[in-house]
Design an enzyme around this catalytic site. Structure first.
Site, PDB file in Angstrom:
ATOM      1  N   ASP A  81       0.827  -1.202   0.000  1.00 23.62           N
ATOM      2  CA  ASP A  81       0.000   0.000   0.000  1.00 23.62           C
ATOM      3  C   ASP A  81       0.860   1.250   0.000  1.00 23.62           C
ATOM      4  OD1 ASP A  81      -2.374   1.512   0.096  1.00 23.62           O
ATOM      5  OD2 ASP A  81      -3.327  -0.017   1.290  1.00 23.62           O
ATOM      6  N   TRP A  92      -1.611   5.536  -5.720  1.00 23.93           N
ATOM      7  CA  TRP A  92      -2.861   6.248  -5.849  1.00 23.93           C
ATOM      8  C   TRP A  92      -2.775   7.299  -6.937  1.00 23.93           C
ATOM      9  CZ3 TRP A  92      -2.636   7.298   0.038  1.00 23.93           C
ATOM     10  CH2 TRP A  92      -2.862   6.099   0.715  1.00 23.93           C
ATOM     11  N   GLY A  93      -3.902   7.702  -7.437  1.00 23.10           N
ATOM     12  CA  GLY A  93      -3.886   8.850  -8.326  1.00 23.10           C
ATOM     13  C   GLY A  93      -4.576   8.591  -9.659  1.00 23.10           C
ATOM     14  N   ASP A 103     -11.153   5.654  -2.727  1.00 27.18           N
ATOM     15  CA  ASP A 103     -11.452   4.272  -2.383  1.00 27.18           C
ATOM     16  C   ASP A 103     -12.852   3.934  -2.853  1.00 27.18           C
ATOM     17  OD1 ASP A 103      -9.082   3.526  -1.298  1.00 27.18           O
ATOM     18  OD2 ASP A 103      -9.785   3.341   0.761  1.00 27.18           O
TER      19      ASP A 103
END
Ligand SMILES: *[C@@H]1O[C@H](CO)[C@@H](O)[C@H](O)[C@H]1NC(C)=O
Ligand SMILES: *[C@@H]1O[C@H](CO)[C@@H](O)[C@H](O)[C@H]1NC(C)=O
Ligand SMILES: *[C@@H]1O[C@H](CO)[C@@H](O)[C@H](O)[C@H]1NC(C)=O
Ligand SMILES: *[C@@H]1O[C@H](CO)[C@@H](O)[C@H](O)[C@H]1NC(C)=O
Ligand SMILES: *[C@@H]1O[C@H](CO)[C@@H](O)[C@H](O)[C@H]1NC(C)=O
Length: 409
Positions: free
Chosen positions: A143, A185-186, A191
Site C-alpha cells: 500500500d 494512488w492517483g 477508495d
C-alpha cells in the site's frame, strides 16, 4: 505462456509456488476481509472465510487467495527489527498459512506505517521479505500510506517504490515470485464503497486508461463490493462485469457469512470470469461510444456506455445503462474496432447464458435495467446476407463506391 496465464494482481504479479498448476490457470484473485471487516480480523475469521470460499464454490471458479489486509501485526517491531504478528489475534502465521494451503495472504506498506498505523516495510524491505517468506505468504499487497517526506525518498513515482527492491529480494531469496499488488494512488480516484456513484466514478476513471493494461500489469480498480451496502442486484452485476472485463484483479470484499445466494451467483459467473482470465488476450475492453455523453467526456455519474474488446473466443461487448430508467441500447457492429465489415455474428449473452441469435450489422439490447449491464460475446458466423443495402454498413462519414463509379453514402 506461463506469464500470460498468471496476471492477477496489479503490477509485477506472478503466482507463487503454493498454488496448484490448476489454480494458476484460474488465478482470479482472492478473498480479502478488509472491506467487510477492516481491522476486526483474527485467525478464526480468516479460516472461516477460507472455508466459505470452498463451500460456496468460489475456490472452484478460481478465487484462490485469501488476503489479509492490515492490522495483523504488532504495533512495534522486535528489538532486531522483525515485524511480528499480533500475538493474540494471529498467534502463529505458519499454522494459519499451513491451513490455507493454496491460499496466500499478506499485507505490507511502502511507508513508515501501514494505513492503520502498523509497521510498514520502508527500510525493512529485505528483512520483511525474509519474514513473509518464512510465514508461507504468497501474495503481497503493497500500500501507499505514510510514505516518507521527499527529502528522504528523493525518487520519482517509479523509483520511490521500494517495492521493486522487495519484489526482487523476494525472488532471489525464495526462487519463486509472488503476486504483487501495488498501490500507487492517483489514476483511479478514491477508495471504493458500496454505492452506485462510487462504482460509476471508477468506471469513468478507468475508461480513459484502458490501454495501460495487459499481462505486464493490471489497473486495480479496488475490491469488489458485491453484496455490500445498498448496491442493487443490477448495479452489482454492472460492477462485477466492468471489473472483470477491464481485466482488473477480482478481490472479493464481502462478508461471506452473510452474502446472499443472488450476490454469490454474480461472483461465480464463469463466462465473465473466463474473459477476465483470458489466456490469449490480456487487454482490457474499452469504450467505442460514450453514449448519452459525447465521446471522451469525463463524467463520474454518466461514464462511457458502449465498450468492446477482443477475447480468445470473439469480441466481447459491455453495455451499461447509466441512467436511472430502463433503456434500449443499440449499436452498429462495426462501431467496435474488433468487428469485421461484411460478416455476421452469433450473439452469446454472458449473463443469461443463452445464445441470442445472429446479429447482422447491428444489435439492440431491449429494456436494460437502470444502472444495469449487458455482456455479450460475438463470434464470426459467416458472410452477411448478399444484397444488403446500403452496401457499406456503419458510419455515415465513409462513402463507398462501386467499380463502375456509382457512390453510396
Ligand atoms: C474474530 O473476529 C471476529 C470478527 O471480528 C469476531 O466476531 C470474533 O469474536 C473474533 N474471535 C476471536 C477468537 O477473537
Ligand atoms: C472460450 O471458450 C471455451 C470453450 O467454451 C471456454 O472454455 C473458455 O473459457 C472461453 N474463453 C473465454 C476467454 O471466454
Ligand atoms: C438473450 O436471450 C435471453 C433469453 O431469451 C433473454 O432473457 C435476454 O434478455 C437476451 N439478451 C439480450 C441482450 O437481448
Ligand atoms: C448505424 O449505422 C447507420 C447506417 O447503417 C447510421 O445511419 C447510424 O448513424 C449508425 N449509428 C451509429 C450509432 O453509429
Ligand atoms: C454500377 O454498379 C452497381 C453495383 O454493381 C449497380 O447496382 C449499378 O446499377 C451500376 N450502375 C451503372 C450505371 O451501371
Amino acid at each position: 505462456m506461463t506469464l500470460s496465464r498468471t496476471f492477477v494482481a496489479a503490477v509485477v504479479g506472478i503466482l507463487s509456488a503454493a498454488t496448484s498448476a490448476n489454480a494458476i490457470t484460474n488465478g482470479v484473485g482472492k478473498l480479502p476481509a478488509w472491506n467487510a471487516f477492516a481491522c476486526d480480523v483474527n485467525e478464526t475469521l480468516i479460516i472461516q472465510t477460507a472455508n466459505y470460499m470452498k463451500e460456496y464454490g468460489l475456490l472452484d471458479v478460481g478465487y484462490n487467495h485469501v488476503n489479509l489486509d492490515d492490522c495483523w501485526a504488532m504495533k512495534d517491531r522486535s528489538s532486531t527489527g522483525e515485524v511480528m504478528s499480533d500475538n493474540i489475534r494471529f498467534p502463529s502465521m505458519n499454522t494459519l498459512t499451513d491451513q490455507l494451503h493454496a491460499l496466500g495472504l499478506y499485507y505490507s506498506d511502502s511507508g513508515w506505517f501501514t494505513c492503520a498505523g502498523f509497521p510498514g516495510s520502508f527500510m525493512h524491505e529485505e528483512q520483511d521479505a525474509t519474514t513473509f517468506q518464512s510465514w508461507g505468504f504468497d501474495f503481497l499487497k503493497y500500500d501507499n500510506c505514510a510514505i516518507p517526506f521527499d527529502d528522504i525518498i528523493q525518487e520519482g513515482m517509479i523509483g520511490s517504490g521500494a517495492w521493486q527492491m522487495l519484489s526482487l529480494r523476494w525472488q532471489k531469496k525464495t526462487g519463486t515470485t509472488l503476486i504483487f499488488s501495488l498501490c500507487e494512488w492517483g489514476w483511479i480516484d478514491g477508495d471504493i464503497g458500496p454505492q452506485w456513484n462510487l462504482i460509476s466514478s471508477i468506471i469513468n476513471s478507468v475508461s480513459f486508461i484502458t490501454q495501460a493494461t495487459n499481462y505486464y500489469g493490471r489497473n486495480d480498480l479496488d475490491m469488489l463490493e458485491i453484496g455490500n451496502g445498498d448496491l442493487t442486484y443490477d448495479e452489482a452485476k454492472t460492477h462485477f462485469t466492468a471489473w472483470a472485463l477491464v481485466k482488473a484483479p477480482l478481490l472479493i470484499g464481502t462478508n461471506l457469512a452473510t452474502i446472499s445466494q443472488e450476490m454469490l451467483s454474480i461472483l461465480k459467473n464463469q463466462e465473465i470470469i473466463a474473459v477476465n482470465q483470458d489466456p490469449i488476450y490480456g487487454t482490457s475492453i474499452s469504450p467505442f461510444r460514450w453514449g448519452i455523453n459525447s465521446d471522451w467526456t469525463y463524467n463520474a455519474m454518466y461514464p462511457a456506455q458502449y465498450w468492446s474488446g477482443p477475447s480468445e473466443n470473439g469480441t466481447v461487448f459491455m453495455l451499461i445503462n447509466t441512467e436511472s430508467e430502463p433503456a434500449n441500447m443499440f449499436f452498429n457492429l462495426t462501431e467496435s474496432p474488433w468487428i469485421r465489415a461484411g460478416i455476421q455474428y452469433s450473439v452469446r449473452d454472458l449473463w443469461t447464458h443463452t445464445d441470442n441469435g445472429t446479429a447482422v450489422r447491428s444489435f439492440t439490447a431491449m429494456n436494460v435495467p437502470a444502472h444495469g449491464v449487458v455482456a455479450l460475446l460475438l463470434k464470426e458466423d459467416g458472410n452477411e446476407p448478399t444484397g444488403l443495402m446500403p452496401p457499406c454498413a456503419g458510419e455515415a462519414f465513409y462513402e463507398c463506391t462501386a467499380e463502375n463509379g456509382t457512390s453510396y453514402s
